[in-house]
Design an enzyme around this catalytic site. Sequence first.
Site, mmCIF file in Angstrom:
data_model
loop_
_atom_site.group_PDB
_atom_site.id
_atom_site.type_symbol
_atom_site.label_atom_id
_atom_site.label_comp_id
_atom_site.label_asym_id
_atom_site.label_seq_id
_atom_site.Cartn_x
_atom_site.Cartn_y
_atom_site.Cartn_z
ATOM 1 N N ARG A 178 7.553 -2.921 4.062
ATOM 2 C CA ARG A 178 7.754 -1.484 4.159
ATOM 3 C C ARG A 178 8.014 -1.022 5.694
ATOM 4 O O ARG A 178 7.136 -1.626 6.427
ATOM 5 C CB ARG A 178 6.816 -0.536 3.582
ATOM 6 C CG ARG A 178 7.280 0.090 2.098
ATOM 7 C CD ARG A 178 5.906 0.516 1.554
ATOM 8 N NE ARG A 178 5.404 1.652 2.433
ATOM 9 C CZ ARG A 178 4.418 2.294 1.926
ATOM 10 N NH1 ARG A 178 3.916 2.298 0.760
ATOM 11 N NH2 ARG A 178 3.929 3.259 2.803
ATOM 12 N N ARG A 219 -0.877 6.504 10.150
ATOM 13 C CA ARG A 219 -0.969 6.968 8.962
ATOM 14 C C ARG A 219 -2.435 6.840 8.553
ATOM 15 O O ARG A 219 -2.929 7.672 7.831
ATOM 16 C CB ARG A 219 -0.421 5.852 7.832
ATOM 17 C CG ARG A 219 1.073 6.160 7.790
ATOM 18 C CD ARG A 219 2.011 5.060 7.203
ATOM 19 N NE ARG A 219 1.415 4.478 5.935
ATOM 20 C CZ ARG A 219 1.482 3.169 5.763
ATOM 21 N NH1 ARG A 219 2.035 2.259 6.589
ATOM 22 N NH2 ARG A 219 0.931 2.952 4.366
ATOM 23 N N LYS A 235 -4.496 2.095 -4.125
ATOM 24 C CA LYS A 235 -4.414 3.524 -4.900
ATOM 25 C C LYS A 235 -3.039 3.097 -5.936
ATOM 26 O O LYS A 235 -3.268 3.514 -6.993
ATOM 27 C CB LYS A 235 -4.802 4.642 -4.489
ATOM 28 C CG LYS A 235 -3.395 4.991 -3.574
ATOM 29 C CD LYS A 235 -3.573 6.381 -2.896
ATOM 30 C CE LYS A 235 -2.980 6.631 -1.565
ATOM 31 N NZ LYS A 235 -1.547 6.025 -1.610
ATOM 32 N N ARG A 274 -2.257 15.213 -0.591
ATOM 33 C CA ARG A 274 -2.570 14.613 0.625
ATOM 34 C C ARG A 274 -3.284 15.408 1.521
ATOM 35 O O ARG A 274 -3.728 15.108 2.598
ATOM 36 C CB ARG A 274 -1.160 13.949 1.361
ATOM 37 C CG ARG A 274 -1.321 12.392 1.240
ATOM 38 C CD ARG A 274 -0.112 12.181 1.942
ATOM 39 N NE ARG A 274 -0.053 10.713 2.121
ATOM 40 C CZ ARG A 274 0.364 9.506 1.345
ATOM 41 N NH1 ARG A 274 0.617 9.871 0.237
ATOM 42 N NH2 ARG A 274 0.496 8.298 1.924
ATOM 43 N N ARG A 280 1.226 -6.636 3.721
ATOM 44 C CA ARG A 280 1.643 -6.084 2.558
ATOM 45 C C ARG A 280 3.124 -6.511 2.380
ATOM 46 O O ARG A 280 3.995 -6.234 3.243
ATOM 47 C CB ARG A 280 1.438 -4.744 2.531
ATOM 48 C CG ARG A 280 1.977 -4.007 1.033
ATOM 49 C CD ARG A 280 1.372 -2.418 0.840
ATOM 50 N NE ARG A 280 1.555 -1.646 1.694
ATOM 51 C CZ ARG A 280 1.225 -0.213 1.394
ATOM 52 N NH1 ARG A 280 0.208 -0.020 0.435
ATOM 53 N NH2 ARG A 280 1.601 0.504 2.376
#
Length: 220
Positions: free
Chosen positions: A160, A171, A13, A88, A127
């Site tokens: 991250r 998450r 996103k 969220r 990532r």
Amino acid sequence: MYSIFLGAPGAGKGTQATAIAQKLNLAHIASGDLFRQALKRGTGLGRQAKNYIEKGELVPNEIATHMVLERMSAPDSEKGTVLDGFPRNLEQAKALDKALARKSLEIDNVISIKVSEEELQKRLGGRRICHRCQTVYNIVESPPHVEGKCDKCEGKLYQRPDDTAETIKKRLEIYFEHTAPLIDYYRRKGKLIEVDGEETVDEVTRRTVAALNERWLIAR
Ligand code: ADP
Ligand code: ZN
């Protein structure tokens, strides 16, 4: 135009919200980026958010909502905004509706990017992000041309701290429990656009633009 991008961590996103904001010349507001900036600067907001983010939990609603609404009141948001990472949960969504209604505005569309859980796990573990321009890479699926270096700005790539296996699990759990119900919330309001997130980045962007155009024609 006021748009929201919904999707699990790793759904893409952020990448899509950036692309669409650029194409349509809208402000791109990413709550996660705002928090990370605050963390880096060591502001009060950053300190308040730090522990939650590191554990993969949601920052309390009042803090997140205040931060995003304040950012949305900046002049560049007037022509429209692409929201990424906010709302969220239901409480944030309602607070956003209320704040917009006070200015006689409303959310025009919500783009939900769908990706299977298996694929999400793969993407998050690999990532890497450019510390300078925030471009997202994946060391397996979409590596940069030079290892550790951003193709666009040559900035250094980093992982991250909340992209560790344990935090990723947390998450994803939070996403399915608190954020996924927003899909129905916006579907019932007739604002939902669903896009398959397992295509290439460009293809997902193309389909999103096509769906937005179609909706816009119908709305007018
Ligand atoms: P991702 O979507 O990949 O999880 P983000 O960059 O959007 O990444 O968010 C990173 C973290 O920032 C979240 O795990 C959460 O701790 C915090 N955060 C971001 N947006 C919100 C929000 N709207 N409400 C509460 N916490 C948030
Ligand atoms: Zn870069």
